[in-house]
Write a protein that holds these residues in place. Structure first.
Motif, short mmCIF file in Angstrom:
data_model
loop_
_atom_site.label_atom_id
_atom_site.label_comp_id
_atom_site.label_asym_id
_atom_site.label_seq_id
_atom_site.Cartn_x
_atom_site.Cartn_y
_atom_site.Cartn_z
N LEU A 1 -7.98 -1.33 0.57
CA LEU A 1 -8.11 -2.09 -0.68
C LEU A 1 -7.05 -3.17 -0.79
O LEU A 1 -7.34 -4.32 -1.14
CB LEU A 1 -8.02 -1.13 -1.87
N VAL A 2 -5.80 -2.82 -0.47
CA VAL A 2 -4.73 -3.81 -0.50
C VAL A 2 -4.96 -4.88 0.56
O VAL A 2 -4.75 -6.07 0.33
CB VAL A 2 -3.36 -3.13 -0.30
N THR B 1 -7.48 4.67 2.29
CA THR B 1 -8.24 3.93 1.27
C THR B 1 -7.40 2.85 0.63
O THR B 1 -7.85 1.70 0.44
CB THR B 1 -8.76 4.91 0.20
N ARG B 2 -6.16 3.18 0.27
CA ARG B 2 -5.28 2.20 -0.37
C ARG B 2 -4.96 1.06 0.58
O ARG B 2 -4.88 -0.10 0.18
CB ARG B 2 -4.00 2.88 -0.85
N VAL C 1 1.14 6.13 3.08
CA VAL C 1 0.07 5.14 3.06
C VAL C 1 -1.25 5.85 3.29
O VAL C 1 -1.51 6.38 4.37
CB VAL C 1 0.29 4.06 4.14
N SER C 2 -2.09 5.85 2.27
CA SER C 2 -3.42 6.44 2.43
C SER C 2 -4.38 5.39 3.00
O SER C 2 -4.24 4.20 2.71
CB SER C 2 -3.95 6.94 1.07
N ALA D 1 0.82 -1.22 0.00
CA ALA D 1 0.00 0.00 0.00
C ALA D 1 0.85 1.27 0.00
O ALA D 1 0.31 2.36 -0.20
CB ALA D 1 -0.93 0.01 1.22
N TRP D 2 2.16 1.13 0.19
CA TRP D 2 3.03 2.31 0.30
C TRP D 2 3.25 2.94 -1.08
O TRP D 2 3.64 2.28 -2.03
CB TRP D 2 4.37 1.93 0.90
N ARG D 3 2.96 4.23 -1.16
CA ARG D 3 3.26 5.00 -2.36
C ARG D 3 3.41 6.45 -1.92
O ARG D 3 2.44 7.20 -1.88
CB ARG D 3 2.15 4.85 -3.40
#
Length: 343
Positions: free
Chosen positions: A163-164, A159-160, A156-157, A151-153
């Motif tokens: 979902l992950v 929502t992400r 970490v949001s 999920a890290w981009r």
């Protein structure tokens, strides 16, 4: 309106919500009543004086054996595990800011389940089953770490992360099912009980070990109680207060995984406690910070204790896993939350 009691001196200042204090006191009394009911109820019903005499007895015979060896460890395991799972869910819901967040979402439960089934199926021939809690805890941490890394981009949001987490949990569940198919029949039956969630067979050694695991988490919770409150604010406002948002989220997320992993390692995959307990706590008077943590912990502990009490008394001579009745409460509540969020 809420009434506040202010405590202040030269080095300390604190406001205490008297309404929340009353809620906590009532919950403690209710918890005590459930504890005594758990110790006195079963195949052999005991009166309250008999329970007290059994607890004071120095010899483990008759009633003392029933209360101190069979019922008390089981009741305490339900109390500790329920409280830990509930607080883990509260931390996740605060970090992710989603009312549907729970340890099941971020891969803790599914990772622990897959590791536990693998251990029971293929490793008990050369490793003692006493290593199962450690294996399950390692699996829970591995599942959560995998979700966090994927999920890290640039951060970490929430929502992400959800979902992950849902995707990774689905893969873990599939792996668990495959392991069950290829495992021996004897270990498959044990694994199914573990996957349902049960406090059956708890011993004093397990209680002591779980307490040692939970003690550092309890100390850290006291330190981070105000940080938890701040994380309920908007991201920009949190950053404006000079708090490192990603670091705070990572610390609270790690603490949530630690609490859930420790509980799941000893009781199996008890679902919905981390989802339902924080919502009940907020509805009955939990405000924020330390008071909300305490109320949530007591609600979660009572959920699992009552579920275990129903499982071992309502269907005698059968002893059903507590996870069945926790899910019976949690699943309809989960559907209610989905419908409410959709409205």
């Amino acid at each position: 309106m809420d009434k506040w009691l202010t405590l202040r001196n030269n080095w300390y200042s604190r406001q205490i919500n008297t309404g929340t204090c009353i809620v906590i006191a009532l919950l403690l009394l209710f918890t005590l009543a459930v504890v005594l009911l758990s110790l006195s109820s079963g195949k052999y019903m005991l009166s309250l004086p008999e329970v007290m005499d059994a607890l004071r007895s120095s010899t483990m015979v008759d009633n003392a054996f029933i209360v101190s060896i069979l019922r008390a460890p089981r009741m305490l395991m339900a109390l500790l595990a329920g409280g830990a799972l509930a607080v883990a869910g509260l931390l996740l819901q605060t970090i992710i800011r989603n009312p549907l967040a729970s340890p099941d979402i971020i891969g803790v439960t599914s990772g622990a389940s897959a590791t536990a089934v693998f251990f029971l199926a293929f490793m008990t021939s050369w490793l003692s089953v006493q290593w199962l809690p450690l294996a399950a805890m390692a699996g829970g941490f591995a599942g959560a770490a995998l979700v966090y890394l994927l999920a890290w981009r640039r951060g970490v949001s929430p929502t992400r992360l959800i979902l992950v987490g849902v995707g990774v949990s689905a893969v873990m569940v599939a792996c668990t099912t495959m392991l069950l198919v290829f495992s021996p029949l004897s270990s498959t039956l044990t694994a199914y009980v573990w996957l349902t969630g049960s406090v059956y067979g708890a011993r004093w050694h397990d209680i002591t070990t779980l307490c040692l695991w939970l003690l550092p988490a309890a100390v850290l919770l006291l330190v981070l109680a105000r940080t938890l409150t701040v994380n309920e604010l908007d991201d920009a406002l949190v950053i404006g207060l000079g708090i490192s948002l990603e670091r705070a989220r990572l610390v609270l997320l790690t603490l949530s995984v630690y609490l859930a992993g420790a509980a799941i390692a000893y009781t199996g995959a008890l679902g919905f406690v981390g989802l339902v307990a924080p919502h009940i706590a907020r509805r009955i008077g939990g405000k924020s910070g330390l008071s909300l943590i305490i109320v949530t912990m007591l609600v979660g502990a009572n959920m699992v204790m009552i579920a275990d009490l129903i499982g071992r008394t309502l269907f005698l001579p059968l002893d059903l896993p507590a996870g069945i009745f926790v899910s019976a409460i949690g699943a309809p509540f989960f559907i209610y939350l989905l419908l409410r969020s959709r409205a």
